[in-house]
Design a protein around this motif. Structure first.
Motif, mmCIF file in Angstrom:
data_model
loop_
_atom_site.group_PDB
_atom_site.id
_atom_site.type_symbol
_atom_site.label_atom_id
_atom_site.label_comp_id
_atom_site.label_asym_id
_atom_site.label_seq_id
_atom_site.Cartn_x
_atom_site.Cartn_y
_atom_site.Cartn_z
ATOM 1 N N ILE A 192 194.307 -54.213 80.750
ATOM 2 C CA ILE A 192 193.776 -55.322 79.949
ATOM 3 C C ILE A 192 192.310 -55.574 80.291
ATOM 4 O O ILE A 192 191.477 -55.791 79.404
ATOM 5 N N GLU A 193 191.986 -55.558 81.574
ATOM 6 C CA GLU A 193 190.599 -55.780 81.984
ATOM 7 C C GLU A 193 189.676 -54.718 81.396
ATOM 8 O O GLU A 193 188.565 -55.027 80.939
ATOM 9 N N HIS A 224 189.551 -55.395 77.417
ATOM 10 C CA HIS A 224 188.886 -56.627 76.992
ATOM 11 C C HIS A 224 187.515 -56.832 77.632
ATOM 12 O O HIS A 224 186.741 -57.673 77.170
ATOM 13 N N THR A 231 187.165 -58.078 80.663
ATOM 14 C CA THR A 231 187.348 -59.394 81.267
ATOM 15 C C THR A 231 187.895 -59.273 82.682
ATOM 16 O O THR A 231 188.262 -58.191 83.134
ATOM 17 N N VAL A 267 191.118 -60.576 84.673
ATOM 18 C CA VAL A 267 192.442 -61.142 84.422
ATOM 19 C C VAL A 267 192.918 -61.898 85.656
ATOM 20 O O VAL A 267 192.907 -61.372 86.768
ATOM 21 N N ASP A 285 190.455 -63.805 81.282
ATOM 22 C CA ASP A 285 191.743 -63.920 80.606
ATOM 23 C C ASP A 285 192.720 -64.496 81.633
ATOM 24 O O ASP A 285 193.017 -63.850 82.643
ATOM 25 N N ILE A 340 196.375 -65.739 82.383
ATOM 26 C CA ILE A 340 197.756 -65.661 81.907
ATOM 27 C C ILE A 340 198.595 -66.694 82.661
ATOM 28 O O ILE A 340 198.683 -66.661 83.890
ATOM 29 N N THR A 367 189.880 -67.528 78.197
ATOM 30 C CA THR A 367 190.996 -67.521 77.258
ATOM 31 C C THR A 367 192.290 -67.652 78.039
ATOM 32 O O THR A 367 192.538 -66.881 78.970
ATOM 33 N N TYR A 381 196.246 -67.281 78.020
ATOM 34 C CA TYR A 381 197.349 -66.622 77.324
ATOM 35 C C TYR A 381 198.666 -67.223 77.815
ATOM 36 O O TYR A 381 198.893 -67.325 79.021
#
Length: 229
Positions: free
Chosen positions: A18-19, A22, A24, A26, A69, A71, A97, A99
């Protein structure tokens, strides 16, 4: 336990993916009963001061120009710890963001209020942030006191009601503080009153549609890989 080690490895791999995708950092705050156990019984996890220390450190270690991000999967927890985390989220210069793959109730929702954007799944939920005193909704304690003449209310209830009024006011003020960078004062106060004023039961499932109607920056579209968190 082997199954937990495998799960942790898969989660770490997903975070790295994901990092990279995106661009970003995480950060996760995930509370599951199976994470800890005592004499074979599951021990529920909640937002606590250890979470605050860990998450705040992760946020501060993230460069100012790197989006985050975050979570969140939690039933809630200490207001103190949730506000500390939320203020750290608010202070990060780049976009944050949040999630919510399944649920971020109570203190989890309080933290989400500080985010620039909240991403929910089709069936993900947020929840009210009304404080609880000795297991009872603070707003309900105040209403119970006000339903009778003061002379008919016992001293213990009067004390609880006094503490409850302060708790509700503090949470509302905290919510407004987190919302006003993105919303006008009046709108922030309306949202804070709705979420903290005892209008729902504390376990009420606030859907994406309801959260959006309140004025929160909610979008529906949870990446599939995050559903495994």
């Amino acid at each position: 336990r082997p199954e937990f080690a495998l799960y942790a490895l898969r989660r770490a791999q997903a975070i790295r993916a994901i990092e990279k995708e995106h661009g970003t950092r995480v950060i996760t705050m995930i509370h599951r009963q199976e994470k800890r156990s005592l004499f074979g019984f599951a021990v529920p996890q909640h937002i606590d001061l250890e979470d605050a220390q860990t998450v705040i450190a992760a946020i501060k270690e993230t460069p100012d120009d790197i989006p985050i991000d975050f979570i969140i999967h939690t039933p809630g927890g200490l207001v103190l710890a949730a506000m500390q985390i939320a203020r750290a989220v608010e202070a990060h210069p780049a976009k944050v963001t949040v999630y919510v793959p399944v649920y971020a109730m109570s203190g989890g929702t309080l933290i989400a209020l500080a985010a620039d954007e909240i991403i929910l799944g089709e069936f993900s939920v947020l929840g009210p942030i009304d404080p609880q005193i000795l297991g009872f909704p603070a707003a309900s304690i105040v209403r119970a006191r006000d339903a009778k003449p003061v002379a008919e209310v016992c001293d213990f209830t009067l004390v609880l009601a006094d503490v409850s009024e302060k708790a509700v006011a503090q949470v509302k003020e905290g919510a407004v503080e987190l919302l006003t960078p993105r919303l006008e004062q009046a709108k922030a106060e309306t949202i804070a009153e709705k979420l903290a004023g005892g209008h729902w039961t504390h376990d009420y499932a606030l859907t994406a549609g309801e959260a959006s109607a309140l004025g929160l920056p909610v979008k529906v579209g949870m990446p599939l890989q995050l559903m495994e968190f």
